[in-house]
Design a protein around this motif. Structure first.
Motif, PDB file in Angstrom:
ATOM      1  N   TYR A 126       0.853  -1.199   0.000  1.00 15.36           N
ATOM      2  CA  TYR A 126       0.000   0.000   0.000  1.00 15.36           C
ATOM      3  C   TYR A 126       0.884   1.241   0.000  1.00 15.36           C
ATOM      4  O   TYR A 126       0.834   2.063   0.930  1.00 15.36           O
ATOM      5  N   ALA A 127       1.688   1.359  -1.033  1.00 11.09           N
ATOM      6  CA  ALA A 127       2.687   2.437  -1.095  1.00 11.09           C
ATOM      7  C   ALA A 127       2.044   3.824  -1.031  1.00 11.09           C
ATOM      8  O   ALA A 127       2.655   4.777  -0.532  1.00 11.09           O
ATOM      9  N   GLN A 128       0.809   3.960  -1.522  1.00 15.40           N
ATOM     10  CA  GLN A 128       0.144   5.273  -1.563  1.00 15.40           C
ATOM     11  C   GLN A 128      -0.486   5.673  -0.220  1.00 15.40           C
ATOM     12  O   GLN A 128      -0.940   6.794  -0.060  1.00 15.40           O
ATOM     13  N   LYS A 129      -0.570   4.731   0.690  1.00 13.15           N
ATOM     14  CA  LYS A 129      -1.284   5.000   1.959  1.00 13.15           C
ATOM     15  C   LYS A 129      -0.314   5.414   3.061  1.00 13.15           C
ATOM     16  O   LYS A 129       0.852   5.007   3.068  1.00 13.15           O
ATOM     17  N   SER A 130      -0.869   6.183   4.027  1.00  8.09           N
ATOM     18  CA  SER A 130      -0.048   6.571   5.171  1.00  8.09           C
ATOM     19  C   SER A 130       0.026   5.398   6.156  1.00  8.09           C
ATOM     20  O   SER A 130      -0.751   4.437   6.053  1.00  8.09           O
ATOM     21  N   PHE A 131       0.928   5.515   7.122  1.00 11.34           N
ATOM     22  CA  PHE A 131       1.105   4.441   8.105  1.00 11.34           C
ATOM     23  C   PHE A 131      -0.202   4.181   8.864  1.00 11.34           C
ATOM     24  O   PHE A 131      -0.607   3.038   9.086  1.00 11.34           O
ATOM     25  N   LEU A 132      -0.890   5.267   9.219  1.00  9.69           N
ATOM     26  CA  LEU A 132      -2.148   5.125   9.972  1.00  9.69           C
ATOM     27  C   LEU A 132      -3.227   4.436   9.140  1.00  9.69           C
ATOM     28  O   LEU A 132      -3.995   3.630   9.646  1.00  9.69           O
ATOM     29  N   GLN A 133      -3.239   4.781   7.849  1.00 11.94           N
ATOM     30  CA  GLN A 133      -4.236   4.157   6.962  1.00 11.94           C
ATOM     31  C   GLN A 133      -3.969   2.650   6.811  1.00 11.94           C
ATOM     32  O   GLN A 133      -4.895   1.848   6.788  1.00 11.94           O
ATOM     33  N   VAL A 134      -2.693   2.291   6.729  1.00 14.74           N
ATOM     34  CA  VAL A 134      -2.333   0.866   6.589  1.00 14.74           C
ATOM     35  C   VAL A 134      -2.724   0.104   7.853  1.00 14.74           C
ATOM     36  O   VAL A 134      -3.228  -1.022   7.792  1.00 14.74           O
ATOM     37  N   LYS A 135      -2.522   0.764   9.012  1.00 12.59           N
ATOM     38  CA  LYS A 135      -2.927   0.143  10.284  1.00 12.59           C
ATOM     39  C   LYS A 135      -4.441  -0.110  10.289  1.00 12.59           C
ATOM     40  O   LYS A 135      -4.923  -1.150  10.734  1.00 12.59           O
ATOM     41  N   GLU A 136      -5.166   0.873   9.776  1.00 11.42           N
ATOM     42  CA  GLU A 136      -6.633   0.764   9.717  1.00 11.42           C
ATOM     43  C   GLU A 136      -7.053  -0.397   8.806  1.00 11.42           C
ATOM     44  O   GLU A 136      -7.984  -1.153   9.119  1.00 11.42           O
ATOM     45  N   ILE A 137      -6.333  -0.541   7.676  1.00 10.53           N
ATOM     46  CA  ILE A 137      -6.644  -1.641   6.734  1.00 10.53           C
ATOM     47  C   ILE A 137      -6.390  -2.987   7.415  1.00 10.53           C
ATOM     48  O   ILE A 137      -7.184  -3.917   7.301  1.00 10.53           O
ATOM     49  N   ALA A 138      -5.278  -3.061   8.134  1.00 11.30           N
ATOM     50  CA  ALA A 138      -4.933  -4.320   8.829  1.00 11.30           C
ATOM     51  C   ALA A 138      -6.005  -4.678   9.857  1.00 11.30           C
ATOM     52  O   ALA A 138      -6.431  -5.832   9.957  1.00 11.30           O
ATOM     53  N   LEU A 139      -6.466  -3.660  10.574  1.00  7.57           N
ATOM     54  CA  LEU A 139      -7.500  -3.887  11.584  1.00  7.57           C
ATOM     55  C   LEU A 139      -8.800  -4.349  10.922  1.00  7.57           C
ATOM     56  O   LEU A 139      -9.477  -5.269  11.402  1.00  7.57           O
ATOM     57  N   GLN A 140      -9.130  -3.717   9.798  1.00  8.87           N
ATOM     58  CA  GLN A 140     -10.352  -4.089   9.076  1.00  8.87           C
ATOM     59  C   GLN A 140     -10.279  -5.540   8.596  1.00  8.87           C
ATOM     60  O   GLN A 140     -11.249  -6.287   8.678  1.00  8.87           O
ATOM     61  N   GLU A 141      -9.113  -5.930   8.095  1.00 10.12           N
ATOM     62  CA  GLU A 141      -8.940  -7.315   7.624  1.00 10.12           C
ATOM     63  C   GLU A 141      -9.090  -8.304   8.766  1.00 10.12           C
ATOM     64  O   GLU A 141      -9.651  -9.386   8.603  1.00 10.12           O
ATOM     65  N   ALA A 142      -8.565  -7.915   9.934  1.00 11.22           N
ATOM     66  CA  ALA A 142      -8.684  -8.794  11.107  1.00 11.22           C
ATOM     67  C   ALA A 142     -10.149  -8.942  11.513  1.00 11.22           C
ATOM     68  O   ALA A 142     -10.605 -10.038  11.842  1.00 11.22           O
ATOM     69  N   LYS A 143     -10.900  -7.836  11.443  1.00 11.74           N
ATOM     70  CA  LYS A 143     -12.332  -7.889  11.781  1.00 11.74           C
ATOM     71  C   LYS A 143     -13.083  -8.767  10.774  1.00 11.74           C
ATOM     72  O   LYS A 143     -13.956  -9.546  11.148  1.00 11.74           O
TER      73      LYS A 143
END
Lengths: 247, 290
Positions: free
Chosen positions: A32-49
């Protein structure tokens, strides 16, 4: 006393939870080269959910494959999963083994009530019927392919032209009429694919005016248009033209 | 006994029209031309849409044939017309046979697969004895136990994958295929249900502008769909054979159509192995039911 009550309610809720899972998901920031660190964290959390929801509520997979003459006309896959997922505590983030890996671990649960109110919907009878009709229509379109009444003009290699009418029934029987030449007869099917059909011609009237036993090839150009090609016994092209659907 | 009549009839029908075309000089697995009882073979040529569509075509054909072998409704129409005019006598024969089959096929799964030298894919599909017996209401059908040949495999070559240009090297480095390869594909592509596991595979092509995770997500969905179909499928299939004779000119036509539908609750599916084809960049995923 107030804290005791809050903790009491909290632990009572967990105790009544019917299903709980621990999910760990790893994603790499480089994906996710275009995303910020916080956005990537959010994506990871969403995938876990999402992963937790799939495990708690299961997943309904709906698929449909339609084929005609061995060829796939349509292949549809739908996945449905859902319901309320509650997180116990805070998600735990850490670095993974590879450079850029973000690992998140959550403890998720659903209460008895959540499980009863799950939002995964079974296919309604109405939807099932519309799917049925859609699939049958697709097959009918392929089957219909050449069936119907077609007319047009063909140019002869020796010069001149003539009008043609071909009628193909859904039972596979076919006839041809060369109106301007006053001859015609039956077409006996030899070979058929999705966009090409070959016939052998057998004249039943006007045999003295036309040459019998030619081969006819029809090539579908669209639902309303096809190419007409006529060959003699040595496979030389005798005439060629375009036919249009009348019916 | 009356339930076996359509089976014999359809076998005769199928035998004359849809037997797999094979190359005689190449040694194919025994089941290609002689599928064991209550098994069916589907085959498909190379498909420009990739190995997934090729496999799907072969699988659907096998399942459709299996359904026809189990239960089908036959209608036939035979017509002979003779007429004489101007001292000429002509005879027209019209012979049409329709076989319709609509069954719920539980647990129909891929037993084995083979790719011949012309890249044609053959799939052997079977169903457990109990399912078949309950479907046709008989206890007499006893499918053969199949002794599958041992596959000559080679280990997965990670170096070759890393050298491919499918993705950046860090993505390729993270891909570890555990299975050995047979015919340049993981063994589980050929036998996804080996050693008692309930498995299936999904294959996704690499698409322009999409990253590895998106490709993997598509492959995973297709694998789940395949697993759902394996567990329970509703198959509506029609075979139509037509023969027309006009004096000395005759023509034949054989057409098939099928709708395969599945709606299954997959409780929990786990990814067992993954493989990226270094030549085509197609991603293969093997999932199993936990």
């Amino acid at each position: 006393m107030r804290y005791f009550l809050i903790f009491g309610i909290f632990f009572l809720t967990l105790a009544l939870a019917d299903k709980s899972v621990v999910k760990t998901v790893t994603i790499n920031q480089m994906q996710y080269a275009q995303k910020s660190f916080l956005q990537v964290k959010e994506i990871a959390l969403q995938e876990a959910k999402n992963a937790a929801a799939k495990e708690i509520y299961g997943e309904v997979v709906i698929s449909e494959t339609v084929t005609a003459n061995g060829k796939i006309l349509d292949d549809v896959v739908r996945e449905q999963s859902g319901g309320i997922v509650r997180i116990k505590g805070e998600p735990k983030f850490r670095n993974g083994e590879n450079f850029g890996d973000i690992v998140v671990t959550i403890e998720a649960y659903a209460t008895d009530e959540d499980l009863q109110n799950r939002s995964v919907l079974k296919a309604s009878a109405e939807r099932e019927e519309s799917q049925n009709n859609g699939a049958i229509k697709k097959i009918e379109q392929v089957k219909r392919g050449f069936y119907g009444i077609w007319s047009g003009f063909a140019m002869r290699g020796s010069g001149g032209s003539g009008d043609i009418m071909i009628k193909i029934t859904d039972s596979g029987e076919a006839t041809i009429n060369y109106d301007s030449l006053h001859c015609g007869g039956e077409l006996i099917i030899q070979e058929k694919t999705a966009d090409l059909v070959k016939f052998k011609e057998k004249l039943t009237y006007g045999v003295d005016k036309c040459v019998d036993r030619h081969s006819i090839t029809l090539k579908k150009l669209s639902n309303t248009q096809m190419l007409f090609m006529q060959f003699d016994k040595d496979e030389r092209e005798v005439s060629k033209g375009t036919l249009y659907r009348e019916e | 006994m009356y339930k076996l009549f359509p089976l014999v009839f359809v076998c005769l029908l199928a035998g004359c029209a849809i037997s797999p075309e094979t190359k005689t000089s190449e040694e194919l697995p025994f089941w290609v031309n002689n599928p064991p009882e209550m098994h069916a073979v589907g085959s498909s040529d190379v498909n420009f849409q990739g190995i997934y569509m090729q496999r799907l075509e072969a699988m659907n054909k096998a399942r459709s044939d299996l359904a026809h072998n189990l239960k089908s409704y036959i209608t036939s129409q035979f017509e002979i017309r003779s007429k004489s005019s101007n001292e000429k006598f002509s005879t027209n024969v019209y012979d049409k046979v329709n076989a319709l089959s609509e069954v719920f096929l539980n647990e129909s799964y891929q037993v084995d697969a083979y790719i011949d030298s012309k890249k044609r894919l053959y799939l052997l599909v079977g169903s457990p004895k109990e399912r078949i017996n309950s479907l046709i209401g008989s206890k007499n059908i006893n499918p053969d136990k199949i002794e599958l040949p041992v596959l000559k495999t080679v280990p997965f070559d990670k170096e070759k994958l890393v050298q491919s240009r499918c993705y950046d090297s860090y993505v390729l480095q993270s891909l570890n295929t555990h299975s050995n390869l047979y015919q340049n594909r993981p063994v589980w592509f050929f036998r996804p249900n080996q050693n008692g596991v309930v498995g299936s595979i999904g294959v996704a092509e690499k698409e322009e502008g999409r990253n590895f995770l998106e490709q993997k997500s598509v492959a995973l969905s297709l694998a789940k769909s395949s697993l759902a179909k394996r567990q329970k499928s509703q198959i509506a299939s029609e075979h139509e054979a037509l023969k027309i004779v006009h004096d000395d000119i005759s023509g034949k036509l054989f057409e098939t159509s099928s709708i395969l539908r599945s709606e299954t609750n997959l409780d929990y599916v786990v990814e067992r192995d993954i493989w990226l084809d270094p030549d085509s960049c197609e991603l293969y995923i093997w999932v199993i039911k936990k």
